[in-house]
Design an enzyme around this catalytic site. Structure first.
Site, PDB file in Angstrom:
ATOM      1  N   ASP A  53      -5.203  -8.417  -4.598  1.00 22.03           N
ATOM      2  CA  ASP A  53      -5.468  -9.531  -3.686  1.00 22.03           C
ATOM      3  C   ASP A  53      -5.830 -10.811  -4.430  1.00 22.03           C
ATOM      4  O   ASP A  53      -5.429 -11.894  -4.021  1.00 22.03           O
ATOM      5  CB  ASP A  53      -6.599  -9.158  -2.713  1.00 22.03           C
ATOM      6  CG  ASP A  53      -6.070  -8.336  -1.558  1.00 22.03           C
ATOM      7  OD1 ASP A  53      -5.042  -8.724  -0.977  1.00 22.03           O
ATOM      8  OD2 ASP A  53      -6.663  -7.291  -1.245  1.00 22.03           O
ATOM      9  N   HIS A 103       0.797  -1.234   0.000  1.00 21.96           N
ATOM     10  CA  HIS A 103       0.000   0.000   0.000  1.00 21.96           C
ATOM     11  C   HIS A 103       0.823   1.275   0.000  1.00 21.96           C
ATOM     12  O   HIS A 103       0.420   2.277  -0.572  1.00 21.96           O
ATOM     13  CB  HIS A 103      -1.024  -0.042   1.133  1.00 21.96           C
ATOM     14  CG  HIS A 103      -2.166  -0.943   0.798  1.00 21.96           C
ATOM     15  ND1 HIS A 103      -2.232  -2.227   1.258  1.00 21.96           N
ATOM     16  CD2 HIS A 103      -3.199  -0.782  -0.040  1.00 21.96           C
ATOM     17  CE1 HIS A 103      -3.301  -2.805   0.744  1.00 21.96           C
ATOM     18  NE2 HIS A 103      -3.909  -1.945  -0.049  1.00 21.96           N
TER      19      HIS A 103
HETATM   20  C1  PEP Z   1      -7.025  -5.131  -4.825  1.00 22.53           C
HETATM   21  O1  PEP Z   1      -6.912  -6.014  -3.968  1.00 22.53           O
HETATM   22  O2  PEP Z   1      -6.771  -5.313  -6.036  1.00 22.53           O
HETATM   23  C2  PEP Z   1      -7.414  -3.765  -4.433  1.00 22.53           C
HETATM   24  C3  PEP Z   1      -7.650  -2.846  -5.338  1.00 22.53           C
HETATM   25  O3  PEP Z   1      -7.514  -3.493  -3.107  1.00 22.53           O
HETATM   26  P1  PEP Z   1      -6.237  -3.208  -2.166  1.00 22.53           P
HETATM   27  O4  PEP Z   1      -5.030  -3.089  -3.056  1.00 22.53           O
HETATM   28  O5  PEP Z   1      -6.512  -1.945  -1.435  1.00 22.53           O
HETATM   29  O6  PEP Z   1      -6.206  -4.403  -1.290  1.00 22.53           O
HETATM   30 MG    MG Z   2      -7.688  -5.706  -1.990  1.00 23.25          MG
END
Ligand code: PEP
Ligand code: MG
Length: 445
Positions: free
Chosen positions: A327, A60
């Site tokens: 994810d 993140h």
């Molecule tokens: C994902 O998992 O692709 C997503 C957009 O959510 P995050 O990256 O915030 O987990």
């Molecule tokens: Mg995600």
């Protein structure tokens, strides 16, 4: 990590600091790990770059840096120790190169590269007001991933985003000592919705957990936080946290087109419970005489293999899907998205991942709901071509990536894209798929 975090907070309190003291000049932030909230809380102009010892392109901290077009290099390991605080550095976020104490000649060469980047930027700026439309008239919505309501304006006017496909609302919850109340959230969502100027603003409900801890939630120590008490699981257990958010989103819907999106869904009962909470929220808002919208769309992130496999079922109960590949890839391939030791296995073009994505888009189209993608995969122009051919409606990405994707879409036809998709779906190796797409489409950019 918990103990270090507490330690840092104690020191900050004692010294009266709000965040790391980085002075006035733009700096390159270096750290083995840097909490997402640290980057989120420093103004963009002050961060010239980010270097991480750990991490990968979908952790993140990196996602936030990317949304702000901050050059970032990850996975440096112990090499980071060779960099002393205050050293002069040049980094290249595209190639991953890092130069400590660059020579005069190197600086001249880098300045040339920066000029070339600026030329490209000017070229991309010409695309801002043009649609993402193929040569045979097929349109895809290109929208932005944002971390705060403050990102919307730059995304829309600077990069031509046609709305917001993912507002990571959990960043409103981070860097504070308690959850933001309904009013504070309402103001943030309202501003984001208004700044989308009639285009859709998809607000994802809080996705805490995984690599985004939140000290005041007292999440117990977990061996596998990405498989643990995360996202919707916390929200359904903590009504005191979730209800104000649901109310705030419904209220923001009065000021434009808002949608509510649920992360980490694995079973239908979770959607049913949220629908019940939305109805309760409406009753409360009516009692409190607060205006709210009845037309806020409800969608789910398809970011677990269960959601993708069950997409024909979910499609009957929600207004849209947004595929969260960050994810979805880690759960499908059993590859931790923030572990640089296994990042070579983390591959959006693994045929297993592509099959789940296609299944999800097919389910949406069959049931006449829309499907988008908000994982980082959407920002790869070659992947965008495949997704478009699969029938995706919307691609959401960090705003600076929009022009690159748009440029390729405007150069190809849907017929070409569909042919490429047919070929790719018959291929057995991710490496072959990538080579094929690269050869076919990369020189078009
Ligand atoms: C994902 O998992 O692709 C997503 C957009 O959510 P995050 O990256 O915030 O987990
Ligand atoms: Mg995600």
């Amino acid at each position: 990590v918990d103990i270090r975090d507490v330690g840092k907070r104690v020191v900050r309190q004692i010294l009266g600091l709000k965040g790391p003291d980085i002075g006035e000049e733009p700096v390159i932030l270096c750290g083995h790990e840097i909490e997402p909230s640290v980057i989120a809380n420093i103004p963009t102009e002050q961060i010239a770059g980010v270097l991480l010892g750990q991490g990968s392109t979908t952790c993140h901290a990196v996602i936030i840096a990317k949304a702000r077009a901050i050059p970032t290099v990850v996975g440096l390991g112990d090499k980071l120790k060779e960099i002393k605080s205050g050293a002069s550095l040049v980094i290249n976020g595209e190639t991953g190169e890092v130069y400590v104490a660059p020579t005069e000649q190197q600086l001249i060469a880098f300045n040339e590269q920066i000029k070339e980047q600026n030329r490209l930027k000017a070229h991309y700026a010409e695309l801002t007001s043009l649609p993402a439309e193929t040569t045979d008239g097929h349109k895809v919505m290109l929208v932005a991933n944002i971390s705060t309501h403050l990102d919307v304006e730059a995304a829309v006017s600077g990069f031509g985003a046609e709305g917001v496909g993912l507002f990571r609302s959990e960043f409103l919850f981070m860097g504070r000592s308690e959850a933001p109340d309904e009013e504070m959230q309402f103001q943030a969502y309202k501003e984001a919705v208004e700044k989308c100027k009639g285009q859709l603003c998809v607000i994802r409900t809080m996705d805490i957990g995984g690599d985004k801890p939140l000290p005041y939630l007292n999440i117990p120590k977990e061996d596998n936080p990405f498989l643990g008490w995360r996202a919707l699981r916390i929200c359904l257990a903590r009504r005191d946290i979730f209800m104000p958010q649901v109310k705030a989103i419904l209220r923001a819907g009065v000021y434009g087109k808002a949608a509510m999106m649920l992360p980490m869904v694995i079973r239908l009962s979770e959607v049913d419970k949220v629908k019940q909470i939305i109805e309760e929220a409406k009753v409360l808002l009516a009692q409190e005489n607060k205006p709210y919208s009845n037309s806020v769309q409800l969608g789910i992130m398809v970011e677990t293999p269960a959601a993708a496999v069950m997409s024909p079922i979910f499609a009957k109960h929600v207004d849209f899907f947004s595929i969260g590949t960050n994810d979805l890839i880690q759960y499908t391939l059993a590859v931790d998205r923030v572990n640089s030791n296994v990042s070579y296995l983390y591959d959006p073009f693994n045929p297993g991942v592509l099959a789940l994505i296609k299944r999800t888009i097919d389910s949406a189209n069959k049931n006449k709901i829309w499907a988008g993608m908000c994982g980082e995969m959407a920002s790869d122009p070659c992947a965008a071509v495949l997704l478009m051919a699969m029938g995706i409606t919307e691609l959401s990405m960090s705003a600076p990536s929009i022009p690159r994707v748009k440029e390729l879409i405007r150069k190809i036809s849907m017929v070409e894209a569909k042919k490429a998709l047919d070929k790719v779906m018959s291929m057995e190796h991710a490496a072959d798929i990538k080579e094929y797409l690269h050869e076919k489409f990369n020189d078009k950019k």
